[in-house]
Design an enzyme around this catalytic site. Structure first.
Site: not given
Length: 591
Positions: A337, A361, A528
């Site tokens: 991401e 995550d 994260h």
């Protein structure tokens, strides 16, 4: 194109310059200190790429300005990225110190009674503080005899910690972060802050649209023979998990093959964009063959790519791992991401340890009560106070399965030069590749699924940027936890069970953010985090202080906290010192 050389460690033996008896009596002892320091560092350390660390020793002992200048000229010509000044005696403080403002520096003053090495250490550090050039102090706890050439354990620990962190600083300088795409789903870490990279890390940002990846794939700007090798490797080693998609979204064999092919191509092309590939010049693509000099990268993916094309999960997982179709090799650092701030934490962890990093995550805090209610299982051992579920579809290195073994046969993650092909195969065998869930990834893809073995020490980190303050670093040391299979299955199926999982139990202190596991989760600054093997929070703290990034949260023992000596002048509480010192000195590469 000439290969860029790796940074070296400069060793500066300094000496009392008075001739006619004083200097002459100290020359051998002083130079031997330098040689012993160099021998220790070259024996114990490697670059993250696996290459041996080189030390450069000044041609002469340094007594004053002239010899300091000659030493600096030698260091400048040999890519010295950090320095350690050593002495057993009194020398002339500000006349002999390393004055480079951005090069990490430490001074080891020998603790002996015959000559006042400690007095020089204090005088030189005072000069560093007054001039605004922080330096690290190394001073043995116990007095040594003048003829004792050994390096005490406490001195060795500081020398190695300083050198590991200093090499990380020097290795990042001048490199780039490849931002492949832009902002992913509003994730703040993917709002790539060029000033942060330039001012704090000495790096550039190479921003490239994802259409460049599409162009390389469509125009065959890659090594076609390597693609066939990669496909054959996947055919041999990939185990596929169940397809949890509804029937109308499940792909047939031909479509699945196309998804796999493109996923492997993405890995190849992202790698080539990062470091270059001479094979591309052979097919007339000289410009593309150079790469972007990237030491780390991030791939936006969601959603502008993944709504149409295979996601980056396979590419990222393979790149971040210590092996692929070419065998065991150095892991790359690729943030899913395009979370550049998590990418920086990954980069720090990789540079400090040489190991692959686990991107995840920070998904769920499970209290003991909640787990007992849902599963009937009562947590105990490392997990007795609760656990955090670390899980993400993207770039968790397959090394994170912890199927590698240390010298005692315990599960771990090792630097690539210590990994056997059998261990790489074991990590692959522990991984399933699950078809991506269509509702989230319309273009398909494969997510790696593995479960980290329990009882492994880890350090979880994260970099955040705070407006008005700048970057801060979070650190949480702890352990992976192994749950009974039925308990894991119940918990895992409540979320996306096609992704890799690490159950993490941070070490608690009973204070502040480490009062309990809930507090760790509640104080984490973003969605994260990164897992680095081992309890290496102290190394992160030292590295952060070099870069002038304050640490806002950690559970490292106070005796292991090692920062420049000038931090002590910024108050009496060591964490407040860190904030005030970082604000006072500003970013390492002020812009």
């Amino acid at each position: 194109m000439k290969k860029i050389s790796l940074p070296k460690i400069g060793i500066r033996p300094v000496i009392d310059g008075r001739r006619m008896g004083v200097r002459e009596s100290l020359e051998e002892q002083t130079m031997n200190m330098a040689k012993a320091t160099a021998a220790l560092l070259t024996e114990k350390l490697r670059h993250a790429c696996g290459a041996a660390v080189e030390c450069v020793i000044s041609d002469t002992c340094i007594a004053g300005m002239a010899e300091a200048a000659a030493c600096e000229e030698k260091f400048s010509s040999q890519n010295v990225g950090l320095t350690i000044t050593v002495t057993p005696c009194w020398c002339y403080g500000s006349e002999t110190i390393d004055m480079d403002p951005t090069r990490p520096k430490a001074i080891w003053g020998f603790n002996g009674t015959e000559r006042p090495g400690a007095v020089y250490l204090a005088a030189a550090l005072a000069a560093h503080s007054q001039k605004g050039i922080p330096a690290f102090s190394i001073y043995g706890h116990d007095v040594q005899d003048a003829d004792d050439t050994s390096i005490p354990a406490d001195v060795e620990e500081k020398l190695l910690r300083f050198a590991r962190a200093g090499l990380a600083v020097a290795s990042m300088k001048g490199k780039s972060y490849l931002s492949l795409g832009g902002v992913s789903m509003g994730i703040a870490g993917s709002i790539v802050d060029h000033n942060f990279f330039e001012s704090w890390l000495g790096m550039k940002v190479q921003a490239v649209d994802m259409t460049e990846l599409r162009r390389r794939i469509d125009q065959k700007i890659y090594d076609e023979a390597e693609l066939e090798m990669a496909l054959a490797w996947a055919d041999k080693n990939f185990r596929y998990g169940e397809d949890e998609n509804n029937k109308q979204y499940q792909r047939n064999a031909e479509q699945s093959r196309a998804v796999l092919r493109e996923s492997l191509l993405m890995a190849m092309c992202i790698r080539d964009m990062m470091q270059g590939n001479s094979k591309l010049a052979d097919i007339g693509r000289v410009e593309e063959s150079l790469g972007y000099n990237a030491i780390a990268a991030g791939f936006q993916g969601q959603r502008h790519w993944t709504d149409q094309y295979p996601n980056g999960d396979t590419a990222e997982a393979i790149l971040n791992s210590s092996f692929d179709w070419n065998g065991v090799r150095k892991p790359f650092v690729v943030a899913t991401e395009n979370d550049s701030l998590n990418g920086v934490a990954m980069l720090m962890g990789h540079q400090l340890t040489g190991t692959a990093q686990v991107f995840a995550d920070v998904r769920t805090y499970w209290s003991p009560e909640a787990i007992e209610r849902v599963t009937g299982h009562k947590l105990d051992g490392l997990a007795e106070h609760g656990i955090i579920h670390l899980i993400n579809s993207g770039s968790a290195a397959l090394d994170g399965s912890c199927k590698q073994r240390d010298s005692e046969g315990k599960p771990t993650m090792k630097p690539h030069w210590e990994i056997s092909q059998q261990e790489a195969d074991a990590c692959l065998a522990a991984t399933e590749w699950c078809p991506a869930i269509h509702e989230y990834f319309r273009g398909g893809g494969y997510s790696s699924r593995f479960l980290t073995e329990g009882g492994v020490p880890f350090t979880m980190t994260r970099v955040n940027i705070i407006k008005g303050l700048g970057p801060v670093l979070q650190i949480a040391e702890g352990w992976s936890v192994e749950l009974p299979k039925d308990v894991h299955d119940i918990l895992n199926k409540r979320t996306n069970s096609t992704w890799p999982t690490t159950w993490f139990a941070p070490r608690l202190t009973g204070k502040g953010p480490f009062t309990d596991v809930y507090s760790v989760m509640a104080n984490w600054g973003a969605n994260h985090g990164v897992l680095t093997i081992g309890h290496v929070g102290a190394d992160f703290i030292t590295l952060a202080s070099m870069l002038r990034i304050p640490v806002c949260m950690h559970n490292v023992e106070e005796t292991k906290v090692y920062r420049p000596s000038a931090w002590a002048a910024h108050g009496m509480d060591i964490e407040g010192q860190d904030y005030r010192a970082c604000q006072n000195y500003g970013p390492l590469y002020k812009r």
